[in-house]
Design a protein around this motif. Structure first.
Motif, short mmCIF file in Angstrom:
data_model
loop_
_atom_site.label_atom_id
_atom_site.label_comp_id
_atom_site.label_asym_id
_atom_site.label_seq_id
_atom_site.Cartn_x
_atom_site.Cartn_y
_atom_site.Cartn_z
N GLY A 303 0.77 -1.24 0.00
CA GLY A 303 0.00 0.00 0.00
C GLY A 303 0.80 1.28 0.00
O GLY A 303 0.23 2.37 0.09
N THR A 304 2.13 1.19 -0.12
CA THR A 304 2.95 2.41 -0.11
C THR A 304 2.63 3.31 -1.29
O THR A 304 2.55 4.54 -1.15
N LEU A 305 2.45 2.72 -2.47
CA LEU A 305 2.13 3.52 -3.65
C LEU A 305 0.74 4.15 -3.54
O LEU A 305 0.52 5.26 -4.02
N ASP A 306 -0.20 3.45 -2.90
CA ASP A 306 -1.53 4.03 -2.67
C ASP A 306 -1.44 5.24 -1.75
O ASP A 306 -2.16 6.23 -1.93
N LEU A 307 -0.54 5.16 -0.78
CA LEU A 307 -0.34 6.28 0.14
C LEU A 307 0.19 7.49 -0.62
O LEU A 307 -0.23 8.63 -0.38
N LEU A 308 1.11 7.24 -1.55
CA LEU A 308 1.64 8.32 -2.37
C LEU A 308 0.54 8.97 -3.20
O LEU A 308 0.52 10.19 -3.39
N THR A 309 -0.38 8.16 -3.70
CA THR A 309 -1.50 8.68 -4.49
C THR A 309 -2.39 9.59 -3.66
O THR A 309 -2.85 10.63 -4.12
N GLN A 310 -2.62 9.20 -2.41
CA GLN A 310 -3.45 10.01 -1.53
C GLN A 310 -2.79 11.37 -1.26
O GLN A 310 -3.45 12.41 -1.22
#
Length: 415
Positions: A303-310
């Motif tokens: 989920g690190t990339l999802d965090l970046l998207t947020q």
């Protein structure tokens, strides 16, 4: 705790790349080790058969992406290795470049050559051919390193204006966010920023360099294979635009044609020499790609990339795009772009153009931030992670100028 442990593996992999010249551990081996271990840990911590199936599905998807990249790289590298072994690249360079030229002029010519070449073929091929050009001139180690940095920036810049030049540009185009005519606007900012970097690098460049004329005997079959290579590049662009044929499929078809044509014209000894060349020179590059993509896939899984998207959606898109480009120097721009596209941010055409430029060129800010940088690091012994850092201020300046010009042109174009 698991999240922090997996994140620490990614950090350790990055540190192993940075301090490769201190530890004398090959970066391909360390990144592959940490990449594999991270996925083993994901399986061990799954906790239930259902979760194991999810992790397995994610790994299979990641391996499919890696296999596609590997096959594409293998195809292009085989073509380039053959043409280089036969001296065809050196002959082509001698036709295009004078035998004696000032270092300053050579730098400008190399920048323009890499920029144009990367617009019509993939970044990997453009980097290999451009670096091959350097080997024909007698350059000192500092100038060779500076030229390699210039090639990395030029190759990444040239690729953003056409869907054949950069994967992220193709992804944004296929997502229906920009048309080919709109993407062509990016070529001017890309060209201006590359020429600025070439001028900055050439300020202290003095003297002349020469290339030793070579008289290589080549046969008709070598010319035929060179023609197959360039025909494959053209076919890759045409078939992808017209019928959405994946580039890797077209290149593998071209490679098969090369093997069929050359089978009766090469001795077994010659063929083995070429395969040996590929194994010795490129295998580390392929393993490094494998390790990096496994790590990036793991970061996506936790989920690190999802965090970046947020985080991306919290700020003005023009600012977020600029910072995203800088971030792509640390994280592979393909999954980063994929994560942003999946989040479906609401952007207008100028902002999509800004994102296309930033994720395509921003990877140049670190040597590990793009395929061009990774290949250059494996080819030019003077180029290391640490030695590359001294050029970051100039690269950041040129990246910022190119991004600013992109927004200026785009907002004027769309009124």
């Amino acid at each position: 705790m698991l999240y922090l442990f997996l994140l620490s593996l990614a950090v350790l992999a990055l540190l192993s790349i940075i301090f490769e010249e201190v530890t004398h551990l090959n970066k391909a081996k360390t990144t592959l080790f940490f990449g594999c271990v991270s996925w083993v840990v994901l399986f061990m911590s799954a906790g239930s058969p259902a979760h194991e199936k999810i992790v397995e599905a994610e790994l299979n998807e990641n391996l499919l992406e890696i296999a596609t990249l590997w096959l594409f790289l293998m195809s292009t590298m085989t073509f380039v290795a053959y043409l280089n072994a036969k001296g065809m690249i050196q002959i082509l360079v001698q036709k295009l470049f004078p035998q004696k030229v000032s270092v300053r002029m050579l730098m400008l010519q190399v920048a323009l050559f890499a920029l144009l070449l990367s617009a019509i073929c993939d970044n990997v091929t453009a980097t290999l051919v451009s670096l091959g050009l350097l080997t024909t001139f007698k350059l000192d180690s500092q100038m060779r390193r500076r030229m390699a940095v210039l090639i990395i920036f030029a190759v990444n810049s040239g690729g953003v204006a056409l869907i054949t030049g950069d994967v992220t540009t193709l992804m944004i185009f296929l997502g229906g966010h920009l048309q080919i005519s709109e993407l062509l606007l990016l070529f001017l900012p890309a060209a201006v920023s590359v020429m600025l970097l070439a001028l900055l690098f050439s300020l202290k460049a003095e003297g002349h360099v020469s290339t030793t004329p070579i008289s290589r005997d080549y046969r008709r079959v070598d010319l035929v294979i060179a023609a197959i290579f360039f025909s494959t590049i053209v076919a890759t662009m045409a078939l992808n635009v017209l019928f959405n044929v994946p580039p890797v499929l077209t290149f593998l078809t071209g490679l098969s044609v090369m093997f069929l044509v050359g089978h009766n014209s090469r001795s077994n000894k010659e063929e083995l020499q070429i395969l040996e060349y590929i194994r010795q020179v490129e295998y580390d590059t392929l393993l490094f790609f494998l390790g990096i993509l496994l790590l990036v896939g793991m970061l996506k899984e936790i989920g690190t990339l999802d965090l970046l998207t947020q985080v991306y959606t919290q700020f003005d898109p023009d600012i977020s795009n600029f910072v995203t480009g800088i971030g792509s120097a640390l994280l592979d721009n393909v999954p980063l772009t994929a994560a942003l596209l999946k989040a479906e941010p609401i952007l207008n055409p100028p902002q999509w153009l800004g994102l296309t430029y930033s994720v395509g060129v921003g990877g140049s800010l670190l040597v590990i931030g793009s395929a061009a940088g990774i290949i250059a690091m494996s080819k030019v012994k003077e180029l290391t992670f640490v030695s590359y850092l001294k050029y970051v201020p100039a690269l950041l300046l040129c990246y910022s100028l190119g991004y600013g010009l992109t927004l200026l042109l785009a907002y004027q174009f769309y009124g």
